[in-house]
Design an enzyme around this catalytic site. Structure first.
Site, PDB file in Angstrom:
ATOM      1  N   GLY A  99       0.833  -1.211   0.000  1.00 51.82           N
ATOM      2  CA  GLY A  99       0.000   0.000   0.000  1.00 51.82           C
ATOM      3  C   GLY A  99       0.864   1.256   0.000  1.00 51.82           C
ATOM      4  N   SER A 171      -3.572   9.152   8.659  1.00 56.22           N
ATOM      5  CA  SER A 171      -2.888   8.149   7.837  1.00 56.22           C
ATOM      6  C   SER A 171      -1.609   8.749   7.263  1.00 56.22           C
ATOM      7  CB  SER A 171      -3.804   7.706   6.687  1.00 56.22           C
ATOM      8  OG  SER A 171      -3.022   7.149   5.649  1.00 56.22           O
ATOM      9  N   GLN A 173       0.207   7.409   5.013  1.00 54.16           N
ATOM     10  CA  GLN A 173       0.257   7.210   3.560  1.00 54.16           C
ATOM     11  C   GLN A 173      -0.485   8.343   2.852  1.00 54.16           C
ATOM     12  OE1 GLN A 173      -1.170   3.202   2.971  1.00 54.16           O
ATOM     13  NE2 GLN A 173       0.748   2.304   3.678  1.00 54.16           N
ATOM     14  N   ASP A 323       0.309  -0.837  13.312  1.00 55.15           N
ATOM     15  CA  ASP A 323       0.802  -2.098  12.735  1.00 55.15           C
ATOM     16  C   ASP A 323       1.116  -3.144  13.806  1.00 55.15           C
ATOM     17  OD1 ASP A 323       0.520  -1.014  10.245  1.00 55.15           O
ATOM     18  OD2 ASP A 323       2.625  -0.495  10.002  1.00 55.15           O
TER      19      ASP A 323
HETATM   20  C1  S3P Z   1       2.575   3.336   6.589  1.00 55.23           C
HETATM   21  C2  S3P Z   1       1.507   3.898   7.214  1.00 55.23           C
HETATM   22  C3  S3P Z   1       0.460   3.121   7.885  1.00 55.23           C
HETATM   23  C4  S3P Z   1       0.939   1.709   8.188  1.00 55.23           C
HETATM   24  C5  S3P Z   1       1.615   1.075   7.004  1.00 55.23           C
HETATM   25  C6  S3P Z   1       2.819   1.890   6.589  1.00 55.23           C
HETATM   26  C7  S3P Z   1       3.555   4.214   5.923  1.00 55.23           C
HETATM   27  O1  S3P Z   1      -0.661   3.025   7.042  1.00 55.23           O
HETATM   28  O2  S3P Z   1      -0.144   0.911   8.593  1.00 55.23           O
HETATM   29  O3  S3P Z   1       2.054  -0.235   7.330  1.00 55.23           O
HETATM   30  O4  S3P Z   1       4.678   3.757   5.631  1.00 55.23           O
HETATM   31  O5  S3P Z   1       3.213   5.374   5.667  1.00 55.23           O
HETATM   32  P1  S3P Z   1      -1.815   4.165   6.992  1.00 55.23           P
HETATM   33  O6  S3P Z   1      -1.226   5.391   6.466  1.00 55.23           O
HETATM   34  O7  S3P Z   1      -2.844   3.586   6.070  1.00 55.23           O
HETATM   35  O8  S3P Z   1      -2.295   4.277   8.404  1.00 55.23           O
END
Ligand code: S3P
Length: 438
Positions: A99, A171, A173, A323
């Protein structure tokens, strides 16, 4: 091919020291932000201690197909050269299980005028929601088409305009996708989130000299970014606390264990698990604190703790341990009483529906668990003695959490599809074997 892992009760303890492998989130950012900086500087950037997990390899390969060149120094060290980037890739870009790859690169690629690409992924990634990035990036002017807000995503890069975006969710991400797009947009982009999510993008941009500011006011936690010049610096990646978490909990629940985990990133946006350890009276110490490429790092020692107290996870701590919830569910199964995990409905959007799948898995071990829309309640103090067969649903963190619980299960535990732990932590079994003392 799916691998089956068969594990049985550890008739011994975990003892010794390990060095935890590089952080996955920071590794993705070192590649992406390193490429942005190298392109602007017209210089190579050296990256040290890069994750060799499959997720980070996907980001590496995609950048390579967009014209970034890599020279490997060793297994975990390379030079990145983006002088000729970014060029339109010929093939669809395969993000596998990651993701972070698709969401962060969507931010960057949609801000490159004339850039065209298509993102695809594995069966898990194809189910995950992308509206959370499509919406803000579209507000900035990007053109993204999708299959009802899921993969495949087609991006037509444009010259973007800055926005003020109030994110409904905390979030990293989403925040990072907008900041990476904002780095190349006209004007100053602002993202506001309700709670502070991991801030590795902000730290790395600041470390490399970009124009980034952060703060907190009544609207929430805000970050601003604008077009920037960079400073040429090496990026060194600290160890991953989300990987360390499996050993931390294993050491706490396997009788007589004592484990020293070296080089663990302890950025406060990631250390919710340490707050839970304090709440539950798990014995741990933080040693040798230092800063590496802007990130806090330390060694963590954890000892077996006989009477682990139950705990509550709710509110602003959730993004700080999002996580770690699968492995904290294992801790809850052993804790003496009722633990409550709430405000975590986004777990349903991870590599699997982590609430549903985790509840089923824990029940197989004989744990009494109540499923809630935004979490679950665990009635702990179990001493599992069952033959159990579990599915990982392409979710690395579930695979490794089940493994840790299997160390105290007197029955045989079979984990189907265990090799998905390669996503973040190919060294997991090797390090576990190193610590086992019979
Ligand atoms: C991450 C952000 C988190 C985390 C994912 C890695 C990142 O997700 O759960 O394993 O590297 O930015 P979300 O942004 O969907 O919370």
């Amino acid at each position: 091919m799916d691998e089956v892992l068969r594990n049985s009760y550890l008739k011994g303890r975990l003892s010794g020291e390990i060095v935890i492998p590089p952080d996955k989130s920071i590794s993705h950012r070192s590649l992406i932000i390193g490429a942005i900086a190298s392109r602007e500087l017209k210089e190579k950037i050296r990256i040290k201690n890069l994750s060799s997990g499959e997720d980070c390899i996907r980001t590496y390969e995609i950048l390579e197909s967009a014209g970034v060149e890599f020279q490997k120094v060793s297994d975990k060290e390379l030079f990145l050269d983006a002088k000729k980037a970014f060029i339109n890739p010929y093939e669809p870009l395969y993000c596998g299980n990651s993701g972070t790859t698709v969401r962060l690169l969507s931010g960057l690629f949609s801000s490159l005028n004339g850039f065209e690409c298509e993102f695809t992924g594995d069966e898990s990634l194809k189910k995950r929601p992308m509206a959370r990035i499509i919406e803000p990036l579209s507000l900035m002017g990007s053109e993204i088409s999708s299959n009802e807000n899921k993969l495949p995503l087609k991006i037509h890069g444009k010259t973007l305009s800055a926005i003020n975006y109030v994110s409904p969710i905390a979030s990293a991400q989403v925040k990072s996708a907008i900041l990476l797009a904002g780095l190349n947009a006209v004007g100053c982009t602002k993202v506001i989130e309700p709670y502070l999510s991991r801030n590795h993008t902000e730290i790395m941009l600041k470390y490399l000299g970009a124009k980034i500011k952060v703060g907190k006011d009544k609207t929430g936690f805000w970050t601003t970014v604008e077009k920037s010049h960079f400073e040429p610096k090496d990026i060194e990646i600290v160890g991953d606390i989300s990987s360390a978490a499996f050993f931390m909990v294993a050491a706490a629940i396997v009788p007589d264990s004592r484990v020293l985990i070296k080089n663990v990133g302890i950025n406060p946006t990631r250390t919710g698990i340490l707050d839970i350890f304090s709440q539950t009276k798990v014995k741990y110490s933080i040693l040798n604190e230092r800063i590496v490429s802007g990130e806090k790092v330390a060694d963590i020692e954890v000892c077996y703790t006989k009477d682990i107290e139950p705990f509550v996870i709710k509110g602003d701590i959730v993004p700080r341990l999002i996580d770690e919830i699968p492995i904290l569910a294992v801790l809850a199964a052993v804790a003496r009483g009722k633990s409550v995990i709430g405000d975590a409905s986004d777990l349903r959007n991870k590599e699997s529906d982590r609430i549903k799948v985790l509840v089923e898995g824990m029940r197989a071990f004989g744990v009494s668990v109540e499923e809630k829309e935004d979490g679950f309640i665990v009635h702990g103090a179990i001493k599992p003695d069952f033959d159990v067969e579990l599915e990982t649903h392409l979710d690395h963190r579930l695979a490794m959490s089940y493994y840790v619980l299997s160390l105290i299960n007197r029955g045989t535990t079979i984990i189907n599809g265990f090799n998905c732990c390669e996503t973040s932590f190919p060294e997991f079994l090797k390090l576990m074997d190193k610590l086992k003392q019979f």
